[in-house]
Motif scaffolding. Sequence first.
Motif, PDB file in Angstrom:
ATOM      1  N   ARG A  30      46.289  45.404  -9.544  1.00 49.31           N
ATOM      2  CA  ARG A  30      45.331  45.854 -10.571  1.00 49.31           C
ATOM      3  C   ARG A  30      46.072  45.980 -11.894  1.00 49.31           C
ATOM      4  NH1 ARG A  30      39.814  46.484 -11.642  1.00 49.31           N
ATOM      5  NH2 ARG A  30      39.419  48.393 -12.818  1.00 49.31           N
ATOM      6  N   GLU A  32      46.170  47.289 -15.540  1.00 46.44           N
ATOM      7  CA  GLU A  32      45.565  48.289 -16.427  1.00 46.44           C
ATOM      8  C   GLU A  32      46.537  48.639 -17.553  1.00 46.44           C
ATOM      9  OE1 GLU A  32      44.559  51.536 -13.889  1.00 46.44           O
ATOM     10  OE2 GLU A  32      42.840  50.508 -12.981  1.00 46.44           O
ATOM     11  N   ASP A  33      47.265  47.633 -18.044  1.00 48.23           N
ATOM     12  CA  ASP A  33      48.301  47.906 -19.055  1.00 48.23           C
ATOM     13  C   ASP A  33      47.764  47.962 -20.475  1.00 48.23           C
ATOM     14  OD1 ASP A  33      47.708  45.256 -19.450  1.00 48.23           O
ATOM     15  OD2 ASP A  33      49.721  44.502 -18.999  1.00 48.23           O
ATOM     16  N   PRO A  73      40.641  46.080 -17.983  1.00 42.97           N
ATOM     17  CA  PRO A  73      41.445  45.786 -16.797  1.00 42.97           C
ATOM     18  C   PRO A  73      40.930  44.562 -16.039  1.00 42.97           C
ATOM     19  CG  PRO A  73      39.968  47.606 -16.363  1.00 42.97           C
ATOM     20  CD  PRO A  73      39.811  47.277 -17.820  1.00 42.97           C
ATOM     21  N   THR A  75      42.032  42.216 -12.059  1.00 44.94           N
ATOM     22  CA  THR A  75      42.836  42.198 -10.839  1.00 44.94           C
ATOM     23  C   THR A  75      43.320  40.777 -10.579  1.00 44.94           C
ATOM     24  OG1 THR A  75      41.614  44.045  -9.872  1.00 44.94           O
ATOM     25  CG2 THR A  75      42.820  42.634  -8.346  1.00 44.94           C
ATOM     26  N   PRO A  84      43.213  46.126  -4.098  1.00 46.05           N
ATOM     27  CA  PRO A  84      44.496  46.331  -4.786  1.00 46.05           C
ATOM     28  C   PRO A  84      45.390  47.319  -4.056  1.00 46.05           C
ATOM     29  CG  PRO A  84      42.660  46.417  -6.341  1.00 46.05           C
ATOM     30  CD  PRO A  84      42.057  46.428  -4.963  1.00 46.05           C
ATOM     31  N   THR A  86      48.592  47.691  -5.683  1.00 40.90           N
ATOM     32  CA  THR A  86      49.560  47.953  -6.744  1.00 40.90           C
ATOM     33  C   THR A  86      48.836  48.048  -8.074  1.00 40.90           C
ATOM     34  OG1 THR A  86      51.179  46.650  -5.504  1.00 40.90           O
ATOM     35  CG2 THR A  86      51.703  47.113  -7.811  1.00 40.90           C
ATOM     36  N   ARG A  87      49.338  48.909  -8.952  1.00 42.61           N
ATOM     37  CA  ARG A  87      48.775  49.059 -10.287  1.00 42.61           C
ATOM     38  C   ARG A  87      49.860  48.848 -11.328  1.00 42.61           C
ATOM     39  NH1 ARG A  87      48.907  53.183 -14.024  1.00 42.61           N
ATOM     40  NH2 ARG A  87      47.180  53.243 -15.528  1.00 42.61           N
ATOM     41  N   GLY A  89      50.530  49.659 -15.146  1.00 39.31           N
ATOM     42  CA  GLY A  89      50.045  50.483 -16.242  1.00 39.31           C
ATOM     43  C   GLY A  89      50.673  50.109 -17.565  1.00 39.31           C
ATOM     44  N   CYS A  94      55.001  49.949 -12.911  1.00 37.10           N
ATOM     45  CA  CYS A  94      54.392  49.568 -11.645  1.00 37.10           C
ATOM     46  C   CYS A  94      54.366  50.751 -10.682  1.00 37.10           C
ATOM     47  CB  CYS A  94      55.183  48.410 -11.044  1.00 37.10           C
ATOM     48  SG  CYS A  94      54.639  47.943  -9.409  1.00 37.10           S
ATOM     49  N   THR A  96      51.964  52.557  -7.044  1.00 32.86           N
ATOM     50  CA  THR A  96      50.851  52.432  -6.111  1.00 32.86           C
ATOM     51  C   THR A  96      49.604  52.972  -6.803  1.00 32.86           C
ATOM     52  OG1 THR A  96      51.139  54.650  -5.179  1.00 32.86           O
ATOM     53  CG2 THR A  96      52.442  52.859  -4.204  1.00 32.86           C
ATOM     54  N   LEU A  97      48.470  52.832  -6.161  1.00 31.92           N
ATOM     55  CA  LEU A  97      47.235  53.359  -6.749  1.00 31.92           C
ATOM     56  C   LEU A  97      47.262  54.879  -6.827  1.00 31.92           C
ATOM     57  CD1 LEU A  97      44.451  51.097  -5.208  1.00 31.92           C
ATOM     58  CD2 LEU A  97      45.789  50.763  -7.291  1.00 31.92           C
TER      59      LEU A  97
END
Length: 323
Positions: A30, A32-33, A73, A75, A84, A86-87, A89, A94, A96-97
Amino acid sequence: MDALAGLLDGPRARGAFLLRMVMEPPWSVRIEDRAPLCLMSMTEGEAWIVPADGTEPVLLRPGDLAIARGPEPYTVADRPGTRPQTRIGPGGICTTLRGEPLAQSMHLGVRTWGNAPDGEASMLVGTYLLDGEISRRLLDALPALILLPGDGRGSPLLTLLDSEIARDEPGQSVVLDRLLDLLLIDALRTWFSRPGAAAPAWYRAMGDPVVGQALRLLQNEPAHPWTVAALADRSGVSRAGLARRFTELVGEPPMAYLTGWRLAVAADLLRETDATVEAVARKVGYSQAFAFSTAFKRVRGVGPQDYRNGRGLPERQEDLPMA
Protein backbone atom coordinates in the motif's frame (compact mmCIF):
# COMPACT_ATOMS: atom_id res chain seq x y z
CA MET A 1 10.21 27.92 -26.49
CA ASP A 2 7.72 25.42 -27.93
CA ALA A 3 4.69 24.28 -25.99
CA LEU A 4 6.08 20.91 -24.98
CA ALA A 5 9.39 22.38 -23.83
CA GLY A 6 7.49 24.88 -21.71
CA LEU A 7 5.54 22.09 -20.06
CA LEU A 8 8.42 19.66 -19.50
CA ASP A 9 11.02 22.21 -18.43
CA GLY A 10 11.19 21.63 -14.72
CA PRO A 11 11.68 18.07 -13.40
CA ARG A 12 14.55 18.52 -10.92
CA ALA A 13 14.96 15.47 -8.70
CA ARG A 14 17.00 16.11 -5.55
CA GLY A 15 17.81 12.96 -3.64
CA ALA A 16 14.90 11.14 -5.28
CA PHE A 17 13.79 7.84 -3.81
CA LEU A 18 15.00 5.12 -6.20
CA LEU A 19 15.13 1.39 -5.60
CA ARG A 20 14.66 -2.07 -7.05
CA MET A 21 11.79 -3.97 -5.43
CA VAL A 22 12.03 -7.79 -5.57
CA MET A 23 8.96 -9.74 -4.47
CA GLU A 24 7.73 -13.33 -4.30
CA PRO A 25 3.93 -13.88 -4.44
CA PRO A 26 1.69 -13.36 -2.68
CA TRP A 27 2.60 -9.73 -2.09
CA SER A 28 0.85 -6.37 -1.89
CA VAL A 29 2.20 -2.94 -0.94
CA ARG A 30 0.00 0.00 0.00
CA ILE A 31 1.58 3.30 -1.15
CA GLU A 32 0.63 6.21 1.12
CA ASP A 33 3.75 8.39 0.80
CA ARG A 34 1.85 11.40 -0.64
CA ALA A 35 4.68 11.89 -3.14
CA PRO A 36 3.79 14.08 -6.13
CA LEU A 37 4.97 11.60 -8.76
CA CYS A 38 6.24 8.01 -8.97
CA LEU A 39 7.57 6.04 -11.94
CA MET A 40 7.38 2.23 -11.96
CA SER A 41 8.59 -0.37 -14.45
CA MET A 42 8.84 -4.15 -14.27
CA THR A 43 12.11 -5.84 -15.22
CA GLU A 44 10.79 -9.33 -14.41
CA GLY A 45 7.35 -10.72 -13.77
CA GLU A 46 4.12 -8.72 -13.55
CA ALA A 47 2.36 -6.43 -11.10
CA TRP A 48 -1.01 -4.75 -10.76
CA ILE A 49 -1.50 -1.12 -9.79
CA VAL A 50 -4.79 -0.67 -7.97
CA PRO A 51 -5.99 2.95 -7.55
CA ALA A 52 -7.77 3.81 -4.31
CA ASP A 53 -10.59 5.61 -6.12
CA GLY A 54 -12.10 2.40 -7.43
CA THR A 55 -11.01 2.80 -11.06
CA GLU A 56 -9.87 -0.29 -12.95
CA PRO A 57 -6.55 -1.86 -11.90
CA VAL A 58 -3.69 -1.59 -14.41
CA LEU A 59 -1.44 -4.52 -15.33
CA LEU A 60 2.28 -3.74 -15.56
CA ARG A 61 4.45 -6.07 -17.67
CA PRO A 62 8.21 -5.98 -18.39
CA GLY A 63 9.12 -2.91 -20.44
CA ASP A 64 5.93 -1.03 -19.51
CA LEU A 65 6.21 2.24 -17.62
CA ALA A 66 3.60 3.54 -15.20
CA ILE A 67 3.45 7.07 -13.80
CA ALA A 68 1.34 7.58 -10.66
CA ARG A 69 0.47 11.11 -9.56
CA GLY A 70 0.02 11.74 -5.85
CA PRO A 71 -0.99 12.48 -3.25
CA GLU A 72 -3.80 9.90 -3.40
CA PRO A 73 -2.84 6.39 -2.24
CA TYR A 74 -2.72 3.28 -4.42
CA THR A 75 -1.69 -0.36 -4.09
CA VAL A 76 0.90 -2.36 -6.04
CA ALA A 77 0.44 -6.13 -5.87
CA ASP A 78 0.88 -9.49 -7.56
CA ARG A 79 -2.90 -9.63 -8.08
CA PRO A 80 -5.65 -7.01 -7.69
CA GLY A 81 -7.29 -8.96 -4.87
CA THR A 82 -4.21 -9.60 -2.71
CA ARG A 83 -4.58 -7.85 0.63
CA PRO A 84 -1.76 -5.39 1.50
CA GLN A 85 0.83 -6.63 3.97
CA THR A 86 3.14 -3.62 3.74
CA ARG A 87 2.69 0.15 3.87
CA ILE A 88 4.99 2.82 2.42
CA GLY A 89 4.53 6.11 4.23
CA PRO A 90 5.93 9.62 3.72
CA GLY A 91 9.69 9.70 3.19
CA GLY A 92 9.71 6.10 1.96
CA ILE A 93 9.31 4.65 5.47
CA CYS A 94 8.25 1.02 5.29
CA THR A 95 6.08 -0.63 7.96
CA THR A 96 3.45 -3.29 8.42
CA LEU A 97 -0.14 -2.09 8.38
CA ARG A 98 0.09 -1.96 12.18
CA GLY A 99 3.09 0.35 12.02
CA GLU A 100 5.86 -2.14 12.81
CA PRO A 101 9.13 -1.24 11.01
CA LEU A 102 10.21 -3.43 8.08
CA ALA A 103 13.23 -1.53 6.77
CA GLN A 104 15.82 -3.98 8.09
CA SER A 105 13.93 -7.23 7.51
CA MET A 106 13.24 -6.38 3.83
CA HIS A 107 16.64 -4.88 3.04
CA LEU A 108 18.28 -6.88 0.22
CA GLY A 109 21.27 -4.71 -0.67
CA VAL A 110 22.12 -1.30 -2.11
CA ARG A 111 18.81 0.31 -3.15
CA THR A 112 17.24 -3.16 -3.25
CA TRP A 113 14.26 -4.10 -1.13
CA GLY A 114 11.70 -6.88 -0.98
CA ASN A 115 10.48 -10.10 0.61
CA ALA A 116 12.75 -12.51 -1.30
CA PRO A 117 16.15 -11.99 -2.96
CA ASP A 118 15.17 -14.29 -5.85
CA GLY A 119 11.52 -13.25 -6.10
CA GLU A 120 9.82 -13.72 -9.46
CA ALA A 121 8.75 -10.06 -9.67
CA SER A 122 11.30 -7.25 -9.97
CA MET A 123 10.30 -3.60 -10.29
CA LEU A 124 12.25 -0.36 -10.68
CA VAL A 125 10.74 2.49 -8.65
CA GLY A 126 11.65 6.18 -8.87
CA THR A 127 9.79 8.68 -6.70
CA TYR A 128 9.90 12.47 -6.63
CA LEU A 129 9.48 13.28 -2.95
CA LEU A 130 8.62 17.01 -3.07
CA ASP A 131 6.19 19.13 -5.08
CA GLY A 132 8.96 21.63 -5.82
CA GLU A 133 10.80 19.04 -7.90
CA ILE A 134 7.94 18.90 -10.41
CA SER A 135 6.24 22.03 -11.67
CA ARG A 136 2.64 22.45 -10.52
CA ARG A 137 1.59 23.10 -14.13
CA LEU A 138 2.96 19.72 -15.14
CA LEU A 139 1.32 17.88 -12.24
CA ASP A 140 -2.02 19.53 -12.99
CA ALA A 141 -1.72 18.33 -16.59
CA LEU A 142 -1.46 14.65 -15.66
CA PRO A 143 -4.14 12.08 -14.82
CA ALA A 144 -3.83 10.01 -11.65
CA LEU A 145 -2.24 7.08 -13.52
CA ILE A 146 -0.53 6.79 -16.89
CA LEU A 147 0.50 3.50 -18.51
CA LEU A 148 2.97 3.52 -21.39
CA PRO A 149 3.18 0.00 -22.90
CA GLY A 150 6.72 -1.03 -23.73
CA ASP A 151 5.65 -3.70 -26.23
CA GLY A 152 8.29 -5.96 -24.69
CA ARG A 153 11.14 -3.56 -25.44
CA GLY A 154 11.13 -0.72 -22.94
CA SER A 155 13.11 2.50 -23.01
CA PRO A 156 16.94 2.44 -23.23
CA LEU A 157 16.80 4.78 -20.24
CA LEU A 158 15.12 2.03 -18.22
CA THR A 159 17.95 -0.33 -19.14
CA LEU A 160 20.48 2.26 -18.00
CA LEU A 161 18.58 2.93 -14.77
CA ASP A 162 18.42 -0.80 -14.08
CA SER A 163 22.20 -1.07 -14.42
CA GLU A 164 22.89 2.00 -12.26
CA ILE A 165 20.34 1.69 -9.46
CA ALA A 166 22.23 -0.83 -7.32
CA ARG A 167 25.68 0.68 -7.82
CA ASP A 168 27.35 2.35 -4.87
CA GLU A 169 29.71 4.87 -6.46
CA PRO A 170 30.65 8.45 -5.50
CA GLY A 171 28.00 10.86 -6.74
CA GLN A 172 25.66 7.99 -7.59
CA SER A 173 22.58 9.75 -6.20
CA VAL A 174 23.13 12.65 -8.63
CA VAL A 175 23.46 10.23 -11.56
CA LEU A 176 20.21 8.54 -10.58
CA ASP A 177 18.41 11.87 -10.12
CA ARG A 178 19.30 12.94 -13.65
CA LEU A 179 18.35 9.56 -15.11
CA LEU A 180 14.96 9.83 -13.42
CA ASP A 181 14.44 13.31 -14.86
CA LEU A 182 15.34 12.11 -18.37
CA LEU A 183 13.08 9.07 -18.05
CA LEU A 184 10.14 11.21 -16.95
CA ILE A 185 10.62 13.75 -19.75
CA ASP A 186 10.95 11.00 -22.36
CA ALA A 187 7.84 9.23 -21.06
CA LEU A 188 5.70 12.37 -20.96
CA ARG A 189 6.85 13.45 -24.40
CA THR A 190 5.64 10.07 -25.68
CA TRP A 191 2.36 10.35 -23.78
CA PHE A 192 1.54 13.89 -24.91
CA SER A 193 2.21 12.97 -28.54
CA ARG A 194 -0.50 10.31 -28.50
CA PRO A 195 -3.91 11.06 -30.03
CA GLY A 196 -6.41 12.08 -27.39
CA ALA A 197 -3.84 12.90 -24.72
CA ALA A 198 -5.46 15.22 -22.16
CA ALA A 199 -3.02 18.12 -22.42
CA PRO A 200 -3.62 21.15 -20.19
CA ALA A 201 -5.59 24.11 -21.49
CA TRP A 202 -2.57 26.42 -21.84
CA TYR A 203 -0.69 23.71 -23.76
CA ARG A 204 -3.53 23.37 -26.26
CA ALA A 205 -3.82 27.16 -26.45
CA MET A 206 -0.29 27.32 -27.88
CA GLY A 207 -1.83 26.33 -31.20
CA ASP A 208 -4.05 29.42 -31.29
CA PRO A 209 -2.51 32.16 -33.50
CA VAL A 210 -3.32 34.92 -31.01
CA VAL A 211 -3.12 33.29 -27.59
CA GLY A 212 -0.17 31.15 -28.63
CA GLN A 213 1.76 34.28 -29.54
CA ALA A 214 0.88 35.88 -26.21
CA LEU A 215 1.96 32.78 -24.29
CA ARG A 216 5.31 32.67 -26.07
CA LEU A 217 5.91 36.32 -25.29
CA LEU A 218 5.19 35.78 -21.59
CA GLN A 219 7.31 32.63 -21.37
CA ASN A 220 10.29 34.03 -23.27
CA GLU A 221 10.29 37.49 -21.64
CA PRO A 222 9.03 37.05 -18.06
CA ALA A 223 10.96 40.10 -16.79
CA HIS A 224 9.28 42.48 -19.24
CA PRO A 225 6.83 44.91 -17.55
CA TRP A 226 3.85 43.37 -19.26
CA THR A 227 0.35 44.78 -19.20
CA VAL A 228 -2.63 43.30 -20.98
CA ALA A 229 -2.59 46.28 -23.32
CA ALA A 230 1.09 45.81 -24.21
CA LEU A 231 0.59 42.10 -24.72
CA ALA A 232 -2.44 42.71 -26.93
CA ASP A 233 -0.48 45.21 -29.01
CA ARG A 234 2.33 42.71 -29.59
CA SER A 235 -0.23 40.02 -30.43
CA GLY A 236 -2.09 42.21 -32.90
CA VAL A 237 -5.51 42.28 -31.21
CA SER A 238 -7.50 44.52 -28.91
CA ARG A 239 -6.96 44.48 -25.16
CA ALA A 240 -10.49 43.21 -24.47
CA GLY A 241 -10.24 40.65 -27.24
CA LEU A 242 -6.98 39.20 -25.92
CA ALA A 243 -8.17 39.14 -22.30
CA ARG A 244 -11.36 37.32 -23.24
CA ARG A 245 -9.75 34.82 -25.62
CA PHE A 246 -6.77 34.14 -23.33
CA THR A 247 -9.00 33.43 -20.33
CA GLU A 248 -11.28 31.18 -22.39
CA LEU A 249 -8.45 29.06 -23.79
CA VAL A 250 -5.94 29.06 -20.93
CA GLY A 251 -8.36 29.09 -18.01
CA GLU A 252 -6.90 32.14 -16.26
CA PRO A 253 -6.25 35.80 -17.18
CA PRO A 254 -2.93 36.78 -18.80
CA MET A 255 -1.49 38.48 -15.71
CA ALA A 256 -2.36 35.53 -13.45
CA TYR A 257 -0.61 33.21 -15.86
CA LEU A 258 2.40 35.53 -15.92
CA THR A 259 2.68 35.52 -12.13
CA GLY A 260 2.69 31.72 -12.03
CA TRP A 261 5.27 31.52 -14.80
CA ARG A 262 7.55 34.08 -13.16
CA LEU A 263 7.55 32.20 -9.87
CA ALA A 264 8.22 28.88 -11.62
CA VAL A 265 11.23 30.40 -13.39
CA ALA A 266 12.37 31.95 -10.11
CA ALA A 267 12.22 28.57 -8.36
CA ASP A 268 14.59 27.10 -10.93
CA LEU A 269 16.96 30.04 -10.64
CA LEU A 270 17.06 29.73 -6.86
CA ARG A 271 17.92 26.05 -7.01
CA GLU A 272 20.32 26.11 -9.97
CA THR A 273 22.24 29.39 -9.65
CA ASP A 274 23.94 31.39 -6.91
CA ALA A 275 22.17 34.63 -7.86
CA THR A 276 20.93 36.63 -4.89
CA VAL A 277 17.23 36.74 -4.11
CA GLU A 278 17.19 40.36 -5.27
CA ALA A 279 18.85 39.40 -8.58
CA VAL A 280 16.38 36.57 -9.11
CA ALA A 281 13.51 38.95 -8.39
CA ARG A 282 14.75 41.33 -11.09
CA LYS A 283 15.23 38.52 -13.61
CA VAL A 284 11.58 37.55 -13.35
CA GLY A 285 10.12 41.04 -13.36
CA TYR A 286 9.92 42.12 -9.71
CA SER A 287 11.46 45.51 -8.93
CA GLN A 288 11.55 44.79 -5.19
CA ALA A 289 12.83 41.69 -3.44
CA PHE A 290 10.17 42.10 -0.73
CA ALA A 291 7.29 41.90 -3.20
CA PHE A 292 8.90 38.90 -4.86
CA SER A 293 9.47 37.12 -1.54
CA THR A 294 5.87 37.71 -0.49
CA ALA A 295 4.51 36.30 -3.75
CA PHE A 296 6.90 33.36 -3.68
CA LYS A 297 5.99 32.39 -0.12
CA ARG A 298 2.29 32.65 -0.88
CA VAL A 299 2.66 30.10 -3.71
CA ARG A 300 5.46 27.83 -2.45
CA GLY A 301 4.77 27.95 1.27
CA VAL A 302 8.34 29.00 2.11
CA GLY A 303 10.39 32.10 1.34
CA PRO A 304 12.95 32.16 -1.49
CA GLN A 305 15.97 31.70 0.77
CA ASP A 306 14.41 28.78 2.64
CA TYR A 307 13.46 27.20 -0.68
CA ARG A 308 17.05 27.57 -1.92
CA ASN A 309 18.44 26.05 1.28
CA GLY A 310 16.14 23.07 0.90
CA ARG A 311 14.09 23.58 4.03
CA GLY A 312 11.78 20.61 4.29
CA LEU A 313 13.77 18.52 1.82
CA PRO A 314 14.06 14.82 2.75
CA GLU A 315 17.29 13.29 3.89
CA ARG A 316 19.73 11.95 1.34
CA GLN A 317 18.42 8.75 -0.20
CA GLU A 318 21.21 6.75 1.46
CA ASP A 319 19.78 7.81 4.84
CA LEU A 320 16.16 6.91 4.11
CA PRO A 321 14.88 3.82 5.94
CA MET A 322 13.94 1.75 2.87
CA ALA A 323 17.19 2.55 1.09
